[in-house]
Design an enzyme around this catalytic site. Structure first.
Site, PDB file in Angstrom:
ATOM      1  N   THR A  17      39.506  23.418 -45.223  1.00  5.57           N
ATOM      2  CA  THR A  17      38.805  21.962 -44.193  1.00  5.57           C
ATOM      3  C   THR A  17      39.258  22.239 -42.378  1.00  5.57           C
ATOM      4  O   THR A  17      39.865  23.268 -42.448  1.00  5.57           O
ATOM      5  CB  THR A  17      39.139  20.569 -44.667  1.00  5.57           C
ATOM      6  OG1 THR A  17      40.495  20.960 -44.822  1.00  5.57           O
ATOM      7  CG2 THR A  17      38.427  20.634 -46.092  1.00  5.57           C
ATOM      8  N   ASP A  18      38.667  22.508 -41.519  1.00  7.63           N
ATOM      9  CA  ASP A  18      39.104  21.823 -40.471  1.00  7.63           C
ATOM     10  C   ASP A  18      40.004  20.723 -40.139  1.00  7.63           C
ATOM     11  O   ASP A  18      40.495  19.907 -40.791  1.00  7.63           O
ATOM     12  CB  ASP A  18      37.603  22.216 -39.173  1.00  7.63           C
ATOM     13  CG  ASP A  18      36.890  20.658 -39.345  1.00  7.63           C
ATOM     14  OD1 ASP A  18      37.062  20.460 -39.909  1.00  7.63           O
ATOM     15  OD2 ASP A  18      35.796  21.989 -38.378  1.00  7.63           O
ATOM     16  N   ALA A  19      40.527  21.006 -38.949  1.00 12.89           N
ATOM     17  CA  ALA A  19      41.050  19.245 -37.743  1.00 12.89           C
ATOM     18  C   ALA A  19      40.121  18.361 -38.733  1.00 12.89           C
ATOM     19  O   ALA A  19      40.508  16.760 -38.682  1.00 12.89           O
ATOM     20  CB  ALA A  19      41.938  19.343 -37.131  1.00 12.89           C
TER      21      ALA A  19
END
Ligand SMILES: CC(C)(COP(=O)(O)OP(=O)(O)OC[C@H]1O[C@@H](n2cnc3c(N)ncnc32)[C@H](O)[C@@H]1OP(=O)(O)O)[C@@H](O)C(=O)NCCC(=O)NCCSC(=O)c1cc(O)c2ccccc2c1O
Length: 136
Positions: A17-19
C-alpha cells in the site's frame, strides 16, 4: 460449454500500500505476474522450468491496467486469468481483480512474445505451450 477461468487468490499486504493506504498502482503488476506464474504452472508450462531450460523466453512487450476501486490492506483478492489473444508467436493475458463480494477492482492485460535469446523473436510458440493456452 466454456471452462471457468483460472483463479489466483492473494491478500493485500501492508507493503503493497501507499501513504493513502491503497494498493500502490505498480504492485498490481507484481500480483498479475504472480497470477501468471500460477497460471503457467496450471497449464503445465511452469516459468521456472522454462528459465532453467533456457531455450525460450516470453518477455512482456506490453502491459496496461485500469484501477476501478481502491484495494486496501487486508483485502482478499481473486484474480481471474484468461488468454485473450493467441497468435503464432505472441499471446495476450487478461486479468480481472475481484473483491470477496465479486466487485471488479481492477483489470490488467499483458502481451508476451516468444524470443529465443536477448534480441531474436522466435518463429512459433512451442506446441505444448500453445495447447495449454488454447485450453484457457
Ligand atoms: C521482444 C523484442 C526482442 C522484440 O523485438 P523486435 O523488434 O524483433 O520485435 P517485433 O517488432 O518484430 O515484434 C515481435 C512481435 O511482437 C509484436 N509486438 C511488438 N511490440 C508490441 C506491442 N507493444 N504490443 C503488441 N504487440 C507487439 C509484433 O507485432 C510482433 O508480433 P507478430 O505476431 O506480428 O510477429 C523486443 O521488443 C524487446 O527486447 N523488448 C523488451 C522486452 C522487455 O524488456 N520486457 C520487460 C521485461 S521481461 C518480463 O518482465 C518477463 C515477464 C514474464 O512473465 C516472463 C515469462 C517467461 C519468461 C520471461 C519473462 C519475462 O522476461
Amino acid at each position: 460449454m466454456t471452462e471457468p477461468p483460472f483463479q489466483y487468490h492473494y491478500r493485500i499486504r501492508l507493503h503493497d500500500t501507499d501513504a493513502a493506504g491503497r494498493l500502490f498502482f505498480a504492485h498490481l503488476f507484481r500480483h498479475a505476474q504472480d497470477a501468471l506464474e500460477a497460471f503457467m504452472e496450471h497449464i503445465g508450462y511452469p516459468i521456472d522450468a522454462m528459465l532453467r531450460d533456457g531455450e525460450i523466453l516470453l518477455p512482456l512487450i506490453h502491459a496496461e491496467a485500469d484501477y476501478r476501486r481502491p484495494m486496501r490492506h487486508g483485502d482478499r483478492i481473486r484474480v481471474e486469468v484468461r488468454v485473450e489473444d493467441l497468435r503464432r508467436r505472441s499471446f495476450a493475458i487478461g486479468y480481472r481483480f475481484l473483491s470477496e463480494a465479486g466487485e471488479e477492482m481492477a483489470t490488467a492485460r499483458t502481451i508476451h512474445v516468444l524470443v529465443t535469446d536477448e534480441v531474436h523473436v522466435g518463429e512459433a510458440l512451442p506446441e505444448a505451450l500453445r495447447a495449454g493456452l488454447e485450453g484457457c
